[in-house]
Write a protein that holds these residues in place. Structure first.
Motif, PDB file in Angstrom:
ATOM      1  N   ASN A   1       2.256   3.728  -1.819  1.00 47.07           N
ATOM      2  CA  ASN A   1       3.420   3.463  -0.931  1.00 47.07           C
ATOM      3  C   ASN A   1       4.414   2.728  -1.834  1.00 47.07           C
ATOM      4  O   ASN A   1       4.178   1.583  -2.213  1.00 47.07           O
ATOM      5  CB  ASN A   1       2.920   2.570   0.207  1.00 47.07           C
ATOM      6  CG  ASN A   1       3.774   2.543   1.445  1.00 47.07           C
ATOM      7  OD1 ASN A   1       3.502   1.742   2.334  1.00 47.07           O
ATOM      8  ND2 ASN A   1       4.769   3.376   1.560  1.00 47.07           N
TER       9      ASN A   1
ATOM     10  N   GLU B   1      10.516  -4.021  10.960  1.00 47.84           N
ATOM     11  CA  GLU B   1      10.065  -5.394  11.179  1.00 47.84           C
ATOM     12  C   GLU B   1       9.101  -5.853  10.084  1.00 47.84           C
ATOM     13  O   GLU B   1       9.106  -7.023   9.681  1.00 47.84           O
ATOM     14  CB  GLU B   1       9.326  -5.520  12.521  1.00 47.84           C
ATOM     15  CG  GLU B   1      10.100  -5.081  13.753  1.00 47.84           C
ATOM     16  CD  GLU B   1       9.961  -3.582  14.046  1.00 47.84           C
ATOM     17  OE1 GLU B   1       9.629  -2.794  13.138  1.00 47.84           O
ATOM     18  OE2 GLU B   1      10.217  -3.207  15.212  1.00 47.84           O
ATOM     19  N   MET B   2       8.267  -4.923   9.646  1.00 46.83           N
ATOM     20  CA  MET B   2       7.184  -5.315   8.738  1.00 46.83           C
ATOM     21  C   MET B   2       6.768  -4.143   7.871  1.00 46.83           C
ATOM     22  O   MET B   2       6.938  -2.992   8.251  1.00 46.83           O
ATOM     23  CB  MET B   2       5.977  -5.775   9.561  1.00 46.83           C
ATOM     24  CG  MET B   2       5.358  -7.109   9.174  1.00 46.83           C
ATOM     25  SD  MET B   2       5.053  -7.334   7.422  1.00 46.83           S
ATOM     26  CE  MET B   2       3.298  -6.974   7.342  1.00 46.83           C
TER      27      MET B   2
ATOM     28  N   GLY C   1       4.417  -3.304   1.462  1.00 50.37           N
ATOM     29  CA  GLY C   1       5.612  -3.917   0.891  1.00 50.37           C
ATOM     30  C   GLY C   1       5.435  -5.425   0.732  1.00 50.37           C
ATOM     31  O   GLY C   1       5.832  -5.999  -0.294  1.00 50.37           O
TER      32      GLY C   1
ATOM     33  N   ASN D   1       5.082  -3.998  13.905  1.00 47.68           N
ATOM     34  CA  ASN D   1       5.874  -2.769  14.061  1.00 47.68           C
ATOM     35  C   ASN D   1       5.022  -1.772  14.849  1.00 47.68           C
ATOM     36  O   ASN D   1       3.817  -1.965  15.018  1.00 47.68           O
ATOM     37  CB  ASN D   1       6.353  -2.232  12.691  1.00 47.68           C
ATOM     38  CG  ASN D   1       5.221  -1.959  11.730  1.00 47.68           C
ATOM     39  OD1 ASN D   1       4.079  -2.344  11.973  1.00 47.68           O
ATOM     40  ND2 ASN D   1       5.519  -1.306  10.633  1.00 47.68           N
ATOM     41  N   PRO D   2       5.659  -0.691  15.362  1.00 53.27           N
ATOM     42  CA  PRO D   2       4.942   0.194  16.293  1.00 53.27           C
ATOM     43  C   PRO D   2       4.128   1.312  15.612  1.00 53.27           C
ATOM     44  O   PRO D   2       4.612   1.935  14.658  1.00 53.27           O
ATOM     45  CB  PRO D   2       6.091   0.801  17.112  1.00 53.27           C
ATOM     46  CG  PRO D   2       7.281   0.770  16.202  1.00 53.27           C
ATOM     47  CD  PRO D   2       7.098  -0.387  15.260  1.00 53.27           C
TER      48      PRO D   2
ATOM     49  N   GLU E   1       5.463   8.084   8.545  1.00 49.87           N
ATOM     50  CA  GLU E   1       6.149   6.813   8.814  1.00 49.87           C
ATOM     51  C   GLU E   1       7.534   7.017   9.408  1.00 49.87           C
ATOM     52  O   GLU E   1       8.309   7.849   8.906  1.00 49.87           O
ATOM     53  CB  GLU E   1       6.304   6.008   7.518  1.00 49.87           C
ATOM     54  CG  GLU E   1       5.038   5.360   7.054  1.00 49.87           C
ATOM     55  CD  GLU E   1       5.313   4.278   6.015  1.00 49.87           C
ATOM     56  OE1 GLU E   1       6.295   3.529   6.161  1.00 49.87           O
ATOM     57  OE2 GLU E   1       4.541   4.217   5.045  1.00 49.87           O
ATOM     58  N   ARG E   2       7.811   6.233  10.416  1.00 46.99           N
ATOM     59  CA  ARG E   2       9.179   6.135  10.953  1.00 46.99           C
ATOM     60  C   ARG E   2      10.133   5.814   9.793  1.00 46.99           C
ATOM     61  O   ARG E   2       9.885   4.885   9.026  1.00 46.99           O
ATOM     62  CB  ARG E   2       9.168   5.006  11.992  1.00 46.99           C
ATOM     63  CG  ARG E   2      10.505   4.664  12.574  1.00 46.99           C
ATOM     64  CD  ARG E   2      10.400   3.528  13.586  1.00 46.99           C
ATOM     65  NE  ARG E   2      10.068   2.239  12.988  1.00 46.99           N
ATOM     66  CZ  ARG E   2      10.173   1.064  13.613  1.00 46.99           C
ATOM     67  NH1 ARG E   2      10.572   1.022  14.873  1.00 46.99           N
ATOM     68  NH2 ARG E   2       9.839  -0.065  13.014  1.00 46.99           N
TER      69      ARG E   2
ATOM     70  N   SER F   1       0.530   5.984   1.849  1.00 47.49           N
ATOM     71  CA  SER F   1      -0.198   4.846   2.405  1.00 47.49           C
ATOM     72  C   SER F   1       0.715   4.071   3.327  1.00 47.49           C
ATOM     73  O   SER F   1       1.944   4.114   3.182  1.00 47.49           O
ATOM     74  CB  SER F   1      -0.650   3.932   1.256  1.00 47.49           C
ATOM     75  OG  SER F   1      -1.294   2.776   1.746  1.00 47.49           O
TER      76      SER F   1
ATOM     77  N   GLY G   1       0.359   0.081   5.118  1.00 48.03           N
ATOM     78  CA  GLY G   1      -0.518  -1.079   5.342  1.00 48.03           C
ATOM     79  C   GLY G   1      -0.622  -1.474   6.799  1.00 48.03           C
ATOM     80  O   GLY G   1      -1.722  -1.721   7.310  1.00 48.03           O
ATOM     81  N   THR G   2       0.528  -1.528   7.496  1.00 47.65           N
ATOM     82  CA  THR G   2       0.461  -1.862   8.919  1.00 47.65           C
ATOM     83  C   THR G   2      -0.257  -0.740   9.677  1.00 47.65           C
ATOM     84  O   THR G   2      -0.961  -0.994  10.656  1.00 47.65           O
ATOM     85  CB  THR G   2       1.868  -2.100   9.493  1.00 47.65           C
ATOM     86  OG1 THR G   2       2.719  -1.011   9.116  1.00 47.65           O
ATOM     87  CG2 THR G   2       2.470  -3.412   9.000  1.00 47.65           C
TER      88      THR G   2
END
Ligand SMILES: N[C@@H](CCC[C@H](N)C(=O)O)C(=O)O
Length: 281
Positions: A11, A79-80, A84, A154-155, A211-212, A219, A221-222
């Protein structure tokens, strides 16, 4: 303009040092930096800025000197970002901008202040607690997969594969369709299959993610945290550890007996350089 390129399990991010918050970081500029042919290329841009110098983080300045200002590759703000955050900490350490204390190194994010712990190649983050809150579905073409909504700061929508559907067969070149009423700000979608046991960890799964704001990435992480939380819940484990294999390697999610949620994995810086903003289109 100086930049550093780094990644966590593939990522990848462009890190921009803007210690005193002087840079105007527009969505168009972020997207141009992340362009893999005409720019540097990345799943996102991370501005490295003092919390006190950023309007969204000034309230955290007493707890965390540094703010991870995260932007997806399409220029939207998130948000997260779990990977990263871990790469951000590698950057702070490599550039002598921070030293972890006995209780770790706190970093401000849009999801709050999160503590990180460094151990050689591995950087761990104590994450926003994963909250599983609703059932939903994701649709790819003719395939609709049931899933659960998970908030990790984050969602996320975590969809377990069944009935012989293989992770490798999914077409994630386009965003899976989701319930816009449940996810008004969009969602990161993870698809999951169970994997063979690994030594020393309670569970083992494999995932792919769309990912959005970035598309399919190697990858997330959240996303791994969300997937780990659902795997532990489904296994009836109140605490435990999960190996989450992503296209770019392995992350480990732990829900410890104190109730804390941890994400661990490698975080690597690969290049420092200079980019000419006027040359980006
Ligand atoms: N890759 C990240 C998540 C980045 C933000 C995400 N695309 C969003 O919009 O919420 C991670 O490692 O967590």
């Amino acid at each position: 303009m100086r930049f550093t390129k780094g990644h966590g399990t593939g990522n990848d991010f462009v890190l921009l040092p803007d210690l005193d918050g002087e840079l105007e970081l527009t969505p168009g500029f972020v997207a141009a930096l992340c362009d893999r042919r005409r720019g540097i290329g990345g799943d996102g841009v991370i501005r490295v800025v003092r919390s006190a110098k950023h309007p969204e983080a000034a309230g955290y300045a007493g707890e965390a000197e540094w703010f991870m200002d995260y932007h997806n590759s399409d220029g939207s703000v998130a948000e997260m970002c779990g990977n990263g955050l871990r790469v951000f900490v590698r950057y702070l350490l490599s550039n002598g901008l921070a030293t972890p204390g006995p209780a770790g190194l706190p970093v401000a994010t849009r999801a709050g202040v999160l503590v990180t712990v460094v151990s050689d190649d591995t950087i761990s983050a104590r994450m926003t607690p994963a909250r599983v809150y609703a059932g939903s579905t994701a649709t790819i073409g003719a395939l609709t997969v049931p899933g659960v909504a998970v908030d990790t700061g984050n969602p996320h929508l975590v969809c377990g594969l069944h009935d012989g559907v293989k992770l490798s067969a999914l077409d994630l070149t386009r965003a899976p369709l989701h319930d816009a009423a449940l996810f008004p700000a969009g969602v990161n979608v993870e698809f999951v299959e169970t994997a063979e046991p690994v030594d020393g960890l309670d569970l083992h799964v494999r995932m792919r993610v769309h990912e959005r704001g970035s598309g399919e990435t190697e990858s997330c992480g959240t996303g791994a945290l969300a997937v780990g939380a659902v795997a532990l819940r489904d296994a009836g484990l109140a605490a435990g550890s999960v190996a989450v294999d992503v296209r770019g390697g392995r992350l480990v999610v732990t829900h410890d007996t104190d109730g804390d949620w941890w994400l661990a994995g490698p975080a690597v810086l690969v290049a420092d350089g200079e980019v000419d903003p006027a040359a980006l289109v």
